[in-house]
Design an enzyme around this catalytic site. Structure first.
Site, PDB file in Angstrom:
ATOM      1  N   LYS A   5     -41.225 -11.832  -4.991  1.00  0.00           N
ATOM      2  CA  LYS A   5     -41.547 -10.530  -4.386  1.00  0.00           C
ATOM      3  C   LYS A   5     -42.920 -10.063  -4.870  1.00  0.00           C
ATOM      4  CE  LYS A   5     -39.841  -6.893  -7.433  1.00  0.00           C
ATOM      5  NZ  LYS A   5     -41.074  -6.182  -7.783  1.00  0.00           N
ATOM      6  N   ASN A   6     -43.263 -10.379  -6.121  1.00  0.00           N
ATOM      7  CA  ASN A   6     -44.551  -9.923  -6.649  1.00  0.00           C
ATOM      8  C   ASN A   6     -45.737 -10.672  -6.036  1.00  0.00           C
ATOM      9  OD1 ASN A   6     -43.244  -8.050  -8.161  1.00  0.00           O
ATOM     10  ND2 ASN A   6     -43.616  -9.001 -10.149  1.00  0.00           N
ATOM     11  N   CYS A 100     -43.184   5.458 -14.563  1.00  0.00           N
ATOM     12  CA  CYS A 100     -41.852   5.039 -14.144  1.00  0.00           C
ATOM     13  C   CYS A 100     -41.043   4.794 -15.399  1.00  0.00           C
ATOM     14  CB  CYS A 100     -41.909   3.804 -13.252  1.00  0.00           C
ATOM     15  SG  CYS A 100     -42.423   2.332 -14.106  1.00  0.00           S
ATOM     16  N   ARG A 105     -47.774   3.653 -17.088  1.00  0.00           N
ATOM     17  CA  ARG A 105     -48.403   2.806 -16.076  1.00  0.00           C
ATOM     18  C   ARG A 105     -49.560   3.479 -15.333  1.00  0.00           C
ATOM     19  NH1 ARG A 105     -43.729  -0.657 -13.157  1.00  0.00           N
ATOM     20  NH2 ARG A 105     -45.384  -2.178 -13.012  1.00  0.00           N
ATOM     21  N   ASP A 288     -41.404  -9.301 -17.684  1.00  0.00           N
ATOM     22  CA  ASP A 288     -40.312  -9.223 -16.708  1.00  0.00           C
ATOM     23  C   ASP A 288     -39.117 -10.108 -17.074  1.00  0.00           C
ATOM     24  OD1 ASP A 288     -41.732  -7.395 -15.253  1.00  0.00           O
ATOM     25  OD2 ASP A 288     -42.299  -8.753 -13.634  1.00  0.00           O
ATOM     26  N   ARG A 380     -33.761  -4.489  -5.609  1.00  0.00           N
ATOM     27  CA  ARG A 380     -35.208  -4.425  -5.423  1.00  0.00           C
ATOM     28  C   ARG A 380     -35.845  -5.801  -5.581  1.00  0.00           C
ATOM     29  NH1 ARG A 380     -38.347  -0.462  -8.912  1.00  0.00           N
ATOM     30  NH2 ARG A 380     -39.918  -1.527  -7.691  1.00  0.00           N
TER      31      ARG A 380
HETATM   32  C1  UD1 Z   1     -47.113  -6.359 -12.302  1.00  0.00           C
HETATM   33  C2  UD1 Z   1     -45.749  -6.747 -11.799  1.00  0.00           C
HETATM   34  C3  UD1 Z   1     -44.673  -6.301 -12.781  1.00  0.00           C
HETATM   35  C4  UD1 Z   1     -44.981  -6.832 -14.188  1.00  0.00           C
HETATM   36  C5  UD1 Z   1     -46.407  -6.484 -14.606  1.00  0.00           C
HETATM   37  C6  UD1 Z   1     -46.811  -7.116 -15.921  1.00  0.00           C
HETATM   38  C7  UD1 Z   1     -46.045  -6.639  -9.405  1.00  0.00           C
HETATM   39  C8  UD1 Z   1     -45.706  -5.958  -8.132  1.00  0.00           C
HETATM   40  N1  UD1 Z   1     -45.526  -6.132 -10.520  1.00  0.00           N
HETATM   41  O1  UD1 Z   1     -47.148  -4.938 -12.368  1.00  0.00           O
HETATM   42  O2  UD1 Z   1     -43.419  -6.793 -12.335  1.00  0.00           O
HETATM   43  O3  UD1 Z   1     -44.079  -6.271 -15.108  1.00  0.00           O
HETATM   44  O4  UD1 Z   1     -47.336  -6.929 -13.596  1.00  0.00           O
HETATM   45  O5  UD1 Z   1     -46.683  -8.494 -15.851  1.00  0.00           O
HETATM   46  O6  UD1 Z   1     -46.722  -7.644  -9.412  1.00  0.00           O
HETATM   47  N2  UD1 Z   1     -52.387  -0.639 -17.088  1.00  0.00           N
HETATM   48  C9  UD1 Z   1     -53.260   0.361 -17.428  1.00  0.00           C
HETATM   49  N3  UD1 Z   1     -54.143   0.813 -16.489  1.00  0.00           N
HETATM   50  C10 UD1 Z   1     -54.175   0.293 -15.218  1.00  0.00           C
HETATM   51  C11 UD1 Z   1     -53.284  -0.740 -14.876  1.00  0.00           C
HETATM   52  C12 UD1 Z   1     -52.393  -1.198 -15.836  1.00  0.00           C
HETATM   53  O7  UD1 Z   1     -53.261   0.842 -18.560  1.00  0.00           O
HETATM   54  O8  UD1 Z   1     -54.967   0.756 -14.396  1.00  0.00           O
HETATM   55  C13 UD1 Z   1     -51.406  -1.151 -18.087  1.00  0.00           C
HETATM   56  C14 UD1 Z   1     -49.959  -0.907 -17.636  1.00  0.00           C
HETATM   57  O9  UD1 Z   1     -49.527   0.406 -17.954  1.00  0.00           O
HETATM   58  C15 UD1 Z   1     -49.241  -1.968 -18.416  1.00  0.00           C
HETATM   59  C16 UD1 Z   1     -50.237  -3.146 -18.432  1.00  0.00           C
HETATM   60  O10 UD1 Z   1     -51.505  -2.553 -18.167  1.00  0.00           O
HETATM   61  O11 UD1 Z   1     -49.005  -1.526 -19.721  1.00  0.00           O
HETATM   62  C17 UD1 Z   1     -49.969  -4.233 -17.405  1.00  0.00           C
HETATM   63  O12 UD1 Z   1     -49.874  -3.655 -16.135  1.00  0.00           O
HETATM   64  P1  UD1 Z   1     -50.235  -4.435 -14.787  1.00  0.00           P
HETATM   65  O13 UD1 Z   1     -50.614  -5.845 -15.089  1.00  0.00           O
HETATM   66  O14 UD1 Z   1     -51.181  -3.603 -14.004  1.00  0.00           O
HETATM   67  O15 UD1 Z   1     -48.821  -4.429 -14.051  1.00  0.00           O
HETATM   68  P2  UD1 Z   1     -48.521  -4.167 -12.533  1.00  0.00           P
HETATM   69  O16 UD1 Z   1     -49.562  -4.819 -11.679  1.00  0.00           O
HETATM   70  O17 UD1 Z   1     -48.225  -2.719 -12.327  1.00  0.00           O
END
Ligand code: UD1
Length: 401
Positions: A5-6, A100, A105, A288, A380
């Site tokens: 899904k990701n 969340c 995040r 995950d 989900r």
């Molecule tokens: C994606 C995955 C999710 C997985 C995560 C980490 C999808 C749809 N979801 O989520 O299942 O758990 O990667 O492997 O692909 N962060 C910041 N600022 C930002 C963006 C991120 O501080 O602008 C932090 C987040 O809070 C978190 C870390 O960076 O602590 C990693 O987040 P990120 O890699 O962005 O995860 P997602 O893309 O949201």
């Protein structure tokens, strides 16, 4: 084993970059994919499922650039629509995703990246408003290798003028999948899967047909199901190279793992040995799979250590596992898990997608019946979970949706 899904989510949003019809296959039938389809339809796209696992997306009639609160709130990954909408319309309005259950995040890294491509970004009335009459390639160093930010920047940069060099990019297999699909659309993307990605903007992107890569997290979940119940499992279509770190931990726990070309199998005799895990960006151990491995640690013959370094609040399953008799001590982002010979079935509450599946896994190994409430979290991201687990010999049924 179905598609990830990701991977599928950003691929669906990538279809916004073209007015030609795109075809995805191996798309999992899970609730998050439905949410993304509703979002695309709300923008004016036609989304059809001609057959199981297939999806046809026609964004030629898309005339909206607003991703509304009621959909983004359901699924944070909707924020990844920002980059392609900006590329297509020169403007986009996407609901601020907010925090969340697993952490705050933020999206600062997404915003910094898109700003470097020339977008003016503001937050107003709970929305992120981005404007860029013209996107221009640039040199971007991400503050951290965010998966979503890497995807957003890639999808904007493919349509920008000139070359973008993206450093400290996420290296997850989902990024490679997205890059492959973008290249099929006519984009020029090099280096996906490494921490430096180079993108040359092109004037127009066209149709693509793409099979979504298999879901490494779902595969890892079924392997833990085999390990926790002391049995044997073969996960077809699983790619061992995407699971290197979790497979090493399973081996440390005493499982016999066989890596085949198009499947991974596992055999576990007796209790798991204790192990150590620290989550990290890919190719490190995936956050995950942290909850699922914690369920396994609850039954280990000794003390395991689990450090969660990606999300600040991803231990909500601990309290629920404790209701099943688990002995887990928390100190900051570290969990020390003293394995027990047995867990005891209990009513427990799911709090998020991966936490909920860890409770199901613990339930497989527990004595007596475990009732998992708020099971909609599972839907989900897991397709046919009950029937797959039943095929492995589990006694599991859904009481109500
Ligand atoms: C994606 C995955 C999710 C997985 C995560 C980490 C999808 C749809 N979801 O989520 O299942 O758990 O990667 O492997 O692909 N962060 C910041 N600022 C930002 C963006 C991120 O501080 O602008 C932090 C987040 O809070 C978190 C870390 O960076 O602590 C990693 O987040 P990120 O890699 O962005 O995860 P997602 O893309 O949201």
């Amino acid at each position: 084993m179905g598609g990830a899904k990701n991977s599928a989510l950003p691929l669906m949003f990538a279809c916004l970059l073209t007015d030609e019809v795109c075809r995805l296959s191996n798309v999992p039938e899970v609730a998050d994919i439905e949410t993304a389809a509703r979002l695309l339809e709300g923008l004016g796209a036609r989304v059809e499922r001609p057959a199981a696992g297939e999806m046809e997306i026609d964004c030629s009639a898309v005339d909206q650039w607003v991703a509304p609160y009621d959909l983004v709130r359901k699924m944070r990954a909707s924020f990844v629509a920002l980059g392609p909408l900006l590329a297509r319309f020169g403007r986009a309005r996407v609901s601020w995703p907010g925090g969340c259950a697993i952490g705050s995040r933020p999206v600062d890294v997404h915003i910094a990246g898109l700003s470097r491509l020339g977008a003016a970004i503001e937050q107003e009335h709970g929305y992120v408003e981005a404007q860029a009459p013209k996107l221009v390639g640039g040199h971007i160093i991400l503050e951290l290798p965010s998966v979503g930010a890497t995807e957003n920047v890639m999808m904007a940069a493919v349509a920008a003028e000139g070359v973008t060099r993206l450093e400290n990019a996420a290296r997850e297999p989902e990024i490679i999948d997205l890059a492959d699909a973008l290249v099929k659309m006519g984009a020029v993307v090099r280096g996906a899967g490494s921490s430096v990605i180079e993108i040359e903007g092109v004037a127009k992107l066209g149709a693509m047909e793409h099979a979504v890569a298999t879901d490494r997290i779902v595969a890892g979940t079924y392997l833990v199901a085999g390990a926790i119940s002391g049995g044997e499992v073969e996960v077809s279509a699983a790619r061992a190279e995407h699971l290197q770190s979790p497979l090493e931990v399973l081996e440390a726990a005493g499982a016999v793992v066989e890596r085949k070309t198009d499947s991974v199998s596992l055999r576990m005799d007796g209790r798991p040995r204790p192990f150590e895990v620290a989550t990290a960006a890919y190719p490190g151990f995936p956050t995950d799979l942290q909850a699922q491995f914690m369920a396994l640690a609850c039954l280990a013959d000794g003390e395991s250590r689990i450090d969660e370094t990606i999300f600040e609040n991803r231990f909500m399953h601990v309290q629920e596992l404790a209701r099943m008799g688990a002995d887990i001590g928390l100190a900051g982002n570290r969990a020390l898990v003293k394995g027990r010979e047995r867990l005891s079935g209990a009513p427990v509450m799911a709090t998020d997608l991966r936490a909920s599946v860890s409770l199901v896994l613990a339930g497989l190994a527990a004595e007596g019946e475990t009732e998992v409430l708020r099971v909609y979290h599972l839907d989900r991201g897991y397709e046919s979970l009950e029937s797959n687990l039943r095929r492995l010999g589990a006694d599991i049924r859904r009481e109500k949706a």
